[in-house]
Write a protein that holds these residues in place. Sequence first.
Motif, PDB file in Angstrom:
ATOM      1  N   SER A   1       0.887  -1.517   0.136  1.00 45.26           N
ATOM      2  CA  SER A   1       0.257   0.333  -0.151  1.00 45.26           C
ATOM      3  C   SER A   1       0.600   1.392   0.384  1.00 45.26           C
ATOM      4  O   SER A   1       0.619   2.196   0.045  1.00 45.26           O
ATOM      5  N   GLY A   2       2.335   0.860  -0.613  1.00 42.80           N
ATOM      6  CA  GLY A   2       2.963   2.073  -0.167  1.00 42.80           C
ATOM      7  C   GLY A   2       3.109   2.900  -1.551  1.00 42.80           C
ATOM      8  O   GLY A   2       1.966   3.124  -1.593  1.00 42.80           O
ATOM      9  N   ASP A   3       4.258   3.022  -1.595  1.00 43.70           N
ATOM     10  CA  ASP A   3       4.246   4.465  -3.213  1.00 43.70           C
ATOM     11  C   ASP A   3       4.587   3.176  -4.071  1.00 43.70           C
ATOM     12  O   ASP A   3       4.295   1.944  -4.643  1.00 43.70           O
ATOM     13  N   ASP A   4       3.356   3.877  -5.309  1.00 42.92           N
ATOM     14  CA  ASP A   4       3.049   3.024  -6.060  1.00 42.92           C
ATOM     15  C   ASP A   4       3.854   2.778  -6.994  1.00 42.92           C
ATOM     16  O   ASP A   4       4.013   1.510  -7.822  1.00 42.92           O
ATOM     17  N   ALA A   5       5.100   3.545  -7.431  1.00 42.62           N
ATOM     18  CA  ALA A   5       6.557   3.521  -8.530  1.00 42.62           C
ATOM     19  C   ALA A   5       7.126   2.778  -7.909  1.00 42.62           C
ATOM     20  O   ALA A   5       7.834   2.018  -8.173  1.00 42.62           O
ATOM     21  N   ALA A   6       6.916   2.230  -6.220  1.00 47.30           N
ATOM     22  CA  ALA A   6       7.977   1.163  -5.764  1.00 47.30           C
ATOM     23  C   ALA A   6       7.117  -1.123  -6.034  1.00 47.30           C
ATOM     24  O   ALA A   6       8.421  -0.912  -5.778  1.00 47.30           O
TER      25      ALA A   6
ATOM     26  N   THR B   1       6.047  -3.751  -8.012  1.00 49.74           N
ATOM     27  CA  THR B   1       5.961  -3.859  -9.376  1.00 49.74           C
ATOM     28  C   THR B   1       5.385  -4.606  -9.500  1.00 49.74           C
ATOM     29  O   THR B   1       4.058  -5.220  -9.140  1.00 49.74           O
TER      30      THR B   1
ATOM     31  N   GLU C   1      -6.902  -4.141  -2.572  1.00 52.71           N
ATOM     32  CA  GLU C   1      -5.545  -3.444  -2.783  1.00 52.71           C
ATOM     33  C   GLU C   1      -5.416  -3.574  -4.339  1.00 52.71           C
ATOM     34  O   GLU C   1      -4.458  -2.484  -5.098  1.00 52.71           O
TER      35      GLU C   1
ATOM     36  N   ARG D   1      -5.672  -1.127  -7.592  1.00 50.86           N
ATOM     37  CA  ARG D   1      -4.283  -0.729  -8.379  1.00 50.86           C
ATOM     38  C   ARG D   1      -3.711  -0.917  -9.964  1.00 50.86           C
ATOM     39  O   ARG D   1      -3.656  -0.541 -11.087  1.00 50.86           O
TER      40      ARG D   1
END
Length: 690
Positions: free
Chosen positions: A522-527, A529, A561, A565
């Motif tokens: 649930s953190g940074d979307d870019a981190a 994969t 989640e 995404r």
Amino acid sequence: SVARAIDELDDAKKAKIEEMCVENWGRDGGATGPAPLQTRDPNVASKPAATLAAAKTAASRGGVTGPLTRPSAAAPKRPVAAPPSVVGSSSEADADVAEGAPVSKEELVERASRLYAADAVTKLQSSNWKERVEGVAAVAVAVDAMSDEDAGAAAGDTIRALALFPGFDDKVFQVLAKVFEVFGSLAAKAPKFSKRDGAIAVQGLAEKIADVKLRAPASAALTAVAEALGPKFVMAQLHKRTASHKNPKVTAESLLWCAGAVEEFTVAVVDVSFVIAWCKQSLAMSNPACKSAAGKVLGAMHAGLGPGLKDFLADLRDSQLKTLEAEFARNPYVGPAMVGTRKVRADGTEGASVAAAADGGLPRADISGKITEKLIKEMGDPSWKVRAAAVDAVNEILGESANRIGPNTGDLMPSLAKRFSDANRNLAANALTTVGAVASAMGAPVGERRHGHGLVPEIVKQFSDSKASVRTAATGALEAWSAAAGLGKTLPYVADKMVELSGKMSGDGKSDALAWILTAVSGDDAAVTEDDLVSAIAAAAAGLADKNAAARAAGGGVVDEVIRRVGSAGAARLLAASSLPPALKSAASAHVEKNALHAPPSLNPGSLNPSPSTSPVRTEGHRSRPSTARGAAARSSLRASRVGGGVRASASGLPPVAAGAVVSGPVLVADGAEKEARLRKLPRKPVKFE
């Protein structure tokens, strides 16, 4: 000691004393007699004064510089105690600095005469200070006119000659200022400036950097040498020269130059551990200038190293830490964005800078020598107290290393993993916490199997424990491991082990593990994969297929989640590509399909239904009274029922809504006819003012 006392006696007396020693030895019960007394040769002891003078002259040539130097500047007149052991030798200070063959003054004069005008060399040796200034100025002009190749060839002989005549102990600051200017020019122009020449230059520069009149030219020359050889070398040589100096101003000014060098070259090309140790030693001095200069160096390093620098200063006093906090506030953490204004010309420095920046710049201690066989054996001792003490010893080792260690830990990680299944479950929880601390201290290398020994599956197994403290410790260990090695090197092993143990792991264990996974993805979307999402949805399937309601809810949260995404279709695609068992795959697919059926439809931008916060525009001439949102919804429903389920066309030309249409929002009544009558029929309620 007896032999030294009887050196001046004749041979007969010496023999008598030796016999008496033998007799005393026999009465004391000695099995064998002592060795005969060894005395010095009187001919060797009585050296002429000329030989002693020659020995002093030869001693003045010793050291890293190689050339002939004046005895007064070569070494201190009295022995000076070695500095405390807190300052280790820098890697650059231990580098091989070739001394070179001793060179006489006559030979240096001859070499200098081949490079420069004979008149200039003669003036360099003059007793008239004005002529010495003219001679050094002529050398400076000649060096400026040289090409880079010629300057590199002339650097060695020029620096050696100027170190001897006029020499670093010249009393005229104009002479030394020109000498330092020549040093800086040679260091800047020489393609390959040698460490031997740099050591000779720093020897004189460190001595005069405390002089107010020579501080600027000495600092400029030190910076030029640092650009040629690197700040590590210059700082190590400065410490070597200032450690035995009696004037504390020399130490203070040297540290101030180091602070400027950190800002100009960045901390990436500095020997961090060496500088920290030097600053800690200077903070313990009584001189306020030295303390202040050490604080400025640490403050400059804080801009590139960040809060992690404080871990290396934990042994300082509270008053010292309070002073450093002010320096840290003046130099906030910048990190990799810190850009230097100067660069080092030495080969390989740029690659080392990138590697140091990627690792945070802080040094890592090698603890392989502290992981002894005794410590490993104690971890498997039958007594739980001995095992607990061994695990605590590991935490002490990490604390002594400022929680930054190298990857070479020997058998430490496998030995800690064996304690996960310890009969004492409190000890097992402590072992899990220690593994997380080791992972955080080691950093990214813990993700490699040769260093981390693949302990993630063993950590996941501990979620099957019935004690909440063990599961909490396992969660902390996974979090530390993921932060150090990365989510991509942690989550796949967690998912595989959860699928493997889906029929054995308790519902509470699955719930705790899936809660950690949900937090991780649930953190940074870019981190995060797509591979991470595949692992997450596989682990969630193990929870969705469980009978425990908490496990199913946690698994559903992870799948939701993933759907947020990539959407329901993307989640279904990830499930289809996975190699889950049929039971787990069907449980996850059912949740994805259920989510797709109950997903709210997307709003049409051209829809007639306004948002609930939007109010219809009222025409002039109609009065309104304050009402709540509940009352507006009730009137809208009543209005819709009285108009037969449809809406009459408004004055703006909006088409009417069909009678069978379902209206999700409040209905707009274009015509305000009979409004007052309708409102009078509604039950009156007291108006509540908020």
